[in-house]
Design a protein around this motif. Structure first.
Motif, PDB file in Angstrom:
ATOM      1  N   SER A  10       0.848  -1.138   0.221  1.00 18.24           N
ATOM      2  CA  SER A  10       0.011   0.009   0.111  1.00 18.24           C
ATOM      3  C   SER A  10       0.839   1.249   0.032  1.00 18.24           C
ATOM      4  O   SER A  10       2.165   1.146  -0.080  1.00 18.24           O
ATOM      5  N   THR A  11       0.029   2.311  -0.074  1.00 18.94           N
ATOM      6  CA  THR A  11       0.917   3.478   0.135  1.00 18.94           C
ATOM      7  C   THR A  11       1.450   3.627   1.682  1.00 18.94           C
ATOM      8  O   THR A  11       0.604   3.524   2.587  1.00 18.94           O
ATOM      9  N   VAL A  12       2.917   4.073   1.786  1.00 17.05           N
ATOM     10  CA  VAL A  12       3.371   4.281   3.200  1.00 17.05           C
ATOM     11  C   VAL A  12       4.037   5.375   3.304  1.00 17.05           C
ATOM     12  O   VAL A  12       4.556   5.846   2.337  1.00 17.05           O
ATOM     13  N   ASN A  13       3.948   6.003   4.614  1.00 15.74           N
ATOM     14  CA  ASN A  13       4.954   7.151   5.076  1.00 15.74           C
ATOM     15  C   ASN A  13       6.367   6.434   5.300  1.00 15.74           C
ATOM     16  O   ASN A  13       6.488   5.533   5.984  1.00 15.74           O
ATOM     17  N   PHE A  14       7.274   6.799   4.145  1.00 12.61           N
ATOM     18  CA  PHE A  14       8.634   6.320   4.205  1.00 12.61           C
ATOM     19  C   PHE A  14       9.767   7.302   4.704  1.00 12.61           C
ATOM     20  O   PHE A  14      10.849   7.434   4.528  1.00 12.61           O
ATOM     21  N   ASN A  15       9.106   8.531   5.368  1.00  8.10           N
ATOM     22  CA  ASN A  15       9.809   9.559   5.804  1.00  8.10           C
ATOM     23  C   ASN A  15      11.143   9.199   6.869  1.00  8.10           C
ATOM     24  O   ASN A  15      10.677   8.401   7.963  1.00  8.10           O
ATOM     25  N   ASP A  16      12.046   9.555   6.680  1.00 11.24           N
ATOM     26  CA  ASP A  16      13.224   9.385   7.455  1.00 11.24           C
ATOM     27  C   ASP A  16      13.619   7.990   7.898  1.00 11.24           C
ATOM     28  O   ASP A  16      13.976   7.511   9.120  1.00 11.24           O
ATOM     29  N   LEU A  17      13.270   7.090   6.719  1.00 11.86           N
ATOM     30  CA  LEU A  17      13.498   5.798   6.968  1.00 11.86           C
ATOM     31  C   LEU A  17      14.640   5.117   6.087  1.00 11.86           C
ATOM     32  O   LEU A  17      15.175   4.012   6.311  1.00 11.86           O
ATOM     33  N   SER A  18      14.963   5.726   4.972  1.00 16.96           N
ATOM     34  CA  SER A  18      15.984   5.161   3.954  1.00 16.96           C
ATOM     35  C   SER A  18      17.477   5.195   4.597  1.00 16.96           C
ATOM     36  O   SER A  18      17.885   6.150   5.225  1.00 16.96           O
ATOM     37  N   SER A  19      17.958   4.042   4.115  1.00 18.86           N
ATOM     38  CA  SER A  19      19.295   3.880   4.450  1.00 18.86           C
ATOM     39  C   SER A  19      20.184   3.691   3.019  1.00 18.86           C
ATOM     40  O   SER A  19      21.344   3.608   3.094  1.00 18.86           O
ATOM     41  N   SER A  20      19.435   3.266   1.819  1.00 19.61           N
ATOM     42  CA  SER A  20      20.157   2.909   0.759  1.00 19.61           C
ATOM     43  C   SER A  20      18.889   2.901  -0.353  1.00 19.61           C
ATOM     44  O   SER A  20      17.798   3.029  -0.072  1.00 19.61           O
ATOM     45  N   PHE A  21      19.564   3.010  -1.702  1.00 21.74           N
ATOM     46  CA  PHE A  21      18.830   3.011  -2.716  1.00 21.74           C
ATOM     47  C   PHE A  21      19.460   2.519  -3.930  1.00 21.74           C
ATOM     48  O   PHE A  21      20.741   2.530  -3.940  1.00 21.74           O
ATOM     49  N   ILE A  22      18.850   2.019  -4.939  1.00 18.15           N
ATOM     50  CA  ILE A  22      19.271   1.522  -6.167  1.00 18.15           C
ATOM     51  C   ILE A  22      18.405   1.877  -7.432  1.00 18.15           C
ATOM     52  O   ILE A  22      16.953   1.856  -7.145  1.00 18.15           O
ATOM     53  N   CYS A  23      18.762   2.346  -8.496  1.00 23.39           N
ATOM     54  CA  CYS A  23      17.942   2.700  -9.831  1.00 23.39           C
ATOM     55  C   CYS A  23      18.407   1.978 -10.888  1.00 23.39           C
ATOM     56  O   CYS A  23      19.637   1.633 -10.931  1.00 23.39           O
ATOM     57  N   SER A  24      17.398   1.876 -11.808  1.00 23.94           N
ATOM     58  CA  SER A  24      17.720   1.187 -12.958  1.00 23.94           C
ATOM     59  C   SER A  24      16.773   1.758 -14.054  1.00 23.94           C
ATOM     60  O   SER A  24      15.627   2.211 -13.715  1.00 23.94           O
ATOM     61  N   PRO A  25      17.126   1.686 -15.345  1.00 22.13           N
ATOM     62  CA  PRO A  25      16.327   2.290 -16.208  1.00 22.13           C
ATOM     63  C   PRO A  25      14.739   1.463 -16.528  1.00 22.13           C
ATOM     64  O   PRO A  25      14.855  -0.016 -16.062  1.00 22.13           O
ATOM     65  N   VAL A  26      13.978   2.118 -16.740  1.00 21.81           N
ATOM     66  CA  VAL A  26      12.685   1.469 -16.701  1.00 21.81           C
ATOM     67  C   VAL A  26      12.523   0.318 -18.225  1.00 21.81           C
ATOM     68  O   VAL A  26      12.973   0.831 -19.166  1.00 21.81           O
TER      69      VAL A  26
END
Length: 137
Positions: free
Chosen positions: A121-137
């Protein structure tokens, strides 16, 4: 007569040079954007406390390394068009909860406080991120 011909040739060269110069700079700017896409990650709303990070697909960016000031502080992000980025609560782009601790964002501006797309579902993700990864669609 010689002065008129010289003047005509000089004018023609200047005009053609201007006409050719404009499209070249536009093409170079477009190529630079395509060659090195960036994501903008912010500690406040979009435009507040932001840093631009080059996307080197598909490499994980952990906020526990050189970007520790962002660890558990991200409140918004601007993902470039044509890319999808997954933000994780854990460093190393790992999920400890089968994906429930990650959000997937496609190109656009995202406010983590008002909610982003979680796995269920839609979530409040404020101040939770420690990493990310991106890729082309």
């Amino acid at each position: 007569m010689f002065n008129k011909i010289t003047s005509f040739v000089t004018t023609a060269l200047v005009v053609s040079g201007v006409a050719l110069a404009a499209p070249r700079s536009t093409n170079l700017e477009a190529r630079a954007e395509q060659a090195s896409p960036n994501i903008q990650v912010c500690t406040g709303a979009v435009g507040v406390g932001c840093i631009t990070i080059p996307i080197s697909s598909p490499s994980c960016i952990s906020f526990t390394q050189g970007l520790s000031f962002l660890n558990k502080e991200v409140s918004s992000a601007v993902v470039p068009g044509g890319f999808v980025c997954t933000f994780f609560e854990q460093s190393g782009c790992l999920s400890a909860q089968g994906g429930a601790d990650a959000v997937v964002l496609q190109g656009g501006s995202w406010n983590f406080i008002t909610g982003v797309s979680g796995t269920a579902s839609t979530v409040n993700f404020n101040d939770l991120s420690s990493s990310f990864i991106c890729s082309p669609v």
